[in-house]
Design a protein around this motif. Structure first.
Motif, PDB file in Angstrom:
ATOM      1  N   GLU A 202       0.770  -1.195  -0.093  1.00 23.82           N
ATOM      2  CA  GLU A 202      -0.013   0.083   0.086  1.00 23.82           C
ATOM      3  C   GLU A 202       0.832   1.313   0.025  1.00 23.82           C
ATOM      4  OE1 GLU A 202       0.672  -0.855   4.344  1.00 23.82           O
ATOM      5  OE2 GLU A 202       0.433  -1.980   2.248  1.00 23.82           O
ATOM      6  N   THR A 231      -3.314  -3.783   6.597  1.00 23.58           N
ATOM      7  CA  THR A 231      -4.650  -2.762   6.824  1.00 23.58           C
ATOM      8  C   THR A 231      -5.738  -3.547   7.154  1.00 23.58           C
ATOM      9  OG1 THR A 231      -5.856  -0.904   6.207  1.00 23.58           O
ATOM     10  CG2 THR A 231      -5.204  -2.740   4.527  1.00 23.58           C
ATOM     11  N   GLU A 232      -6.850  -2.790   7.839  1.00 24.46           N
ATOM     12  CA  GLU A 232      -8.298  -3.247   7.823  1.00 24.46           C
ATOM     13  C   GLU A 232      -9.348  -2.562   7.035  1.00 24.46           C
ATOM     14  OE1 GLU A 232      -9.176  -3.997  11.991  1.00 24.46           O
ATOM     15  OE2 GLU A 232      -7.693  -5.445  12.257  1.00 24.46           O
ATOM     16  N   GLU A 233      -8.761  -1.726   6.178  1.00 20.93           N
ATOM     17  CA  GLU A 233      -9.473  -0.959   5.336  1.00 20.93           C
ATOM     18  C   GLU A 233      -9.943  -1.594   3.909  1.00 20.93           C
ATOM     19  OE1 GLU A 233      -7.986   3.058   4.674  1.00 20.93           O
ATOM     20  OE2 GLU A 233      -6.965   2.889   6.624  1.00 20.93           O
ATOM     21  N   PRO A 234     -11.194  -1.864   3.824  1.00 17.39           N
ATOM     22  CA  PRO A 234     -11.692  -2.710   2.616  1.00 17.39           C
ATOM     23  C   PRO A 234     -11.409  -1.877   1.392  1.00 17.39           C
ATOM     24  CG  PRO A 234     -13.010  -3.166   4.333  1.00 17.39           C
ATOM     25  CD  PRO A 234     -12.126  -2.053   4.905  1.00 17.39           C
ATOM     26  N   ASP A 235     -11.598  -0.684   1.510  1.00 13.48           N
ATOM     27  CA  ASP A 235     -11.370   0.197   0.136  1.00 13.48           C
ATOM     28  C   ASP A 235      -9.778   0.298  -0.272  1.00 13.48           C
ATOM     29  OD1 ASP A 235     -14.093   1.075   0.512  1.00 13.48           O
ATOM     30  OD2 ASP A 235     -13.659   2.644   1.464  1.00 13.48           O
ATOM     31  N   LEU A 236      -9.097  -0.026   0.716  1.00  7.70           N
ATOM     32  CA  LEU A 236      -7.560  -0.015   0.342  1.00  7.70           C
ATOM     33  C   LEU A 236      -7.076  -1.523  -0.284  1.00  7.70           C
ATOM     34  CD1 LEU A 236      -4.787   1.715   0.223  1.00  7.70           C
ATOM     35  CD2 LEU A 236      -4.276   0.607   2.559  1.00  7.70           C
ATOM     36  N   LEU A 252      -7.399  -9.076   7.874  1.00 10.03           N
ATOM     37  CA  LEU A 252      -8.810  -8.706   8.242  1.00 10.03           C
ATOM     38  C   LEU A 252      -9.415  -9.818   9.283  1.00 10.03           C
ATOM     39  CD1 LEU A 252     -10.692  -7.604   4.855  1.00 10.03           C
ATOM     40  CD2 LEU A 252      -9.880  -6.059   6.856  1.00 10.03           C
TER      41      LEU A 252
END
Length: 492
Positions: A202, A231-236, A252
């Motif tokens: 990322e 990360t735990e951001e689905p969009d990323l 996740l």
């Protein structure tokens, strides 16, 4: 005499040739893999001639693990049923860079690990055993004292901001991009490795990864790219799925997995829900790499220990889930001996091959089942029952049905299945040999505390006539053989 022996062997040969009913294996895909990840310096020390600046009592110094040490243990890894070996960075690093984060030279191997020729031998020997090799490939930053930092013509090679205090490369720079792409292809051509685990994905522009994936696959078409995005951001995550990276480490699910299996008698529903969400987030959830721990987080064993739980059963329950649900199992070295450890670098302790082998045997058993049944790597998944640590789920693939039951509780549990399974059949346990026959359209599964079973749905097995016939024939022919030998002896 030869004729008599041949007559005895014929029924045995016929019996051995009977089909066992297993689903024929299809062409192998990376979703069928299981990964054993090794921190090279901490695994096995075999070449003592390169043990300089080594201090096994200092967690921040080299401990002596090397390429030859891994070669010497390939049979050990293969024996546990793993199909892929993941390696920490092999690049030449600055002093005390045992972890591979402080790259000094992208075209040289770390001298503490051996030579390039020894690394090539490791790859070749692994391939001879049917094992793939995937290496860590960190092209986000270099070591804090890299020579490029003092070269005037490379001033534009770096960004102003740093990552964890390390000089970060400017991938938008055409010279940087060209260098890294050529270097990546060189490693594939030179060593014949099978994949890269890409760190800090990322932090690097999408366009770079698009070109990167295209270029390395010009060298090796089926080259595997595993992305490590913490990360735990689905969009990323969605943004980086379109760049040619095959699969991703499943951060996740990790916290739910650790929480769910670190102690018994608690709901596994959060794990189930996250697994369902993954179906929507990831383009190919079957290439998700599921793990309990890795080099970036404390050991799963520590989660059990701090709660006064014996780590053995905790690992068995967790590993059964990892090996029987969609995704690629990723096992950090030492998990098979329940190696303990806190945050970095304590989670990278020295491997010990002289400990109890109970977990090794368990991993070997579940890996064998997974490798022989495509339904466990390619099948759909449906949770049938879940309550306070007892979970039962069904997987189906091209006519094969498997039912997995995990009793992560402190009591024996009973679950009755009805409309979920076809009637008048039986569930054959592959892990512990349990057998559950359909009675009045129902299947009653009973499991002891902290036990699991992997079933396949099959036709009811009555009397095994081929087996009985073959056995009877052997007995009869053996008796005839003894009589003939006795008569011959009397004549002589």
């Amino acid at each position: 005499m030869k004729k008599y022996i041949l007559f005895i062997l014929i029924p045995l040969l016929l019996f051995c040739g009977l089909p066992v009913g297993a689903v024929e294996k299809e062409e192998h895909s990376f979703q069928d893999e299981s990964i054993y990840y090794i921190m090279i310096d901490r695994f096995n020390n075999s070449d003592f001639s390169i043990d300089f600046s080594v201090d096994v009592n200092d967690p921040n110094r080299y401990h002596g693990g090397d390429f030859q040490g891994i070669i010497d243990r390939l049979d050990y890894i293969k024996g546990m049923g793993f199909t892929t070996i993941g390696l920490s960075s092999v690049f030449d690093n600055e002093d005390n860079g045992y972890h591979g984060k402080w790259t000094k030279d992208f075209y040289q191997v770390e001298e503490h690990f051996g030579t390039l020729e020894t690394f090539k031998k490791l790859v070749q020997r692994a391939h001879e055993l049917g094992l793939k090799i995937v290496i860590d490939f960190n092209v986000n930053h270099v070591g804090p004292n890299h020579s490029w930092l003092s070269e005037a013509d490379k001033k534009e090679w770096f960004r102003q901001e740093k990552v964890n205090g390390l000089p970060t490369l400017a991938h938008e720079n055409l010279e940087v991009k060209s260098y890294l792409l050529e270097m990546a292809k060189w490693w594939v051509e030179e060593t014949n490795i099978d994949g890269f685990r890409l760190e800090y994905v990322e932090q690097i522009p999408v366009q770079f990864w698009l070109e990167f994936a295209q270029e390395v696959r010009k060298v090796k078409e089926d080259f595997f790219l595993l992305g490590d995005i913490q990360t735990e951001e689905p969009d990323l995550l969605e943004r980086y799925q379109e760049v040619g990276i095959d699969g991703f480490l499943d951060y996740l699910s990790n916290s739910d997995l650790r929480e769910g299996f670190s102690r018994p008698d608690q709901s596994l529903q959060p794990i189930v829900e996250q697994s369902q969400q993954n179906q929507d987030i990831y383009e190919n959830p079957y290439l998700l790499t599921r793990f309990m721990d890795n080099q970036h987080v404390h050991r799963f064993t520590r989660d059990a220990v701090v709660q006064n739980e014996h780590p053995g059963p905790r690992w068995k329950m967790a590993l059964t889930y990892l090996y029987t649900t969609p995704g690629i199992p990723f096992v950090f070295y030492g998990s098979e001996i329940a190696l303990d450890g806190g945050e970095e670098p304590d989670n990278q302790r020295q491997m010990d091959f002289r400990t109890d082998k109970e977990l090794v045997d368990y991993i070997t058993s579940i890996a064998k089942i997974r490798n022989e049944h495509p339904v466990l790597t390619r099948g759909s998944m449906e949770v049938i029952f879940e309550q306070d640590g007892m979970i039962v789920f069904k997987r189906e693939y091209e006519g094969e049905t498997s039912v997995i039951a995990i009793n992560n509780t402190t009591k024996s549990q009973s679950v009755t299945l009805a409309e979920e399974l076809e009637d008048e059949k039986e569930l054959r346990g592959l892990l512990n040999g349990d057998l559950v026959r359909s009675e009045d359209g129902q299947y009653r599964i009973i499991l002891d505390r902290e036990m699991a079973e992997i079933y396949v749905l099959a036709e009811k097995s009555g009397l095994n006539l081929p087996f009985i016939g073959a056995t009877a024939s052997v007995v009869i022919l053996f008796i005839v053989f003894l009589i003939l030998v006795k008569r011959k002896a009397r004549k002589q």
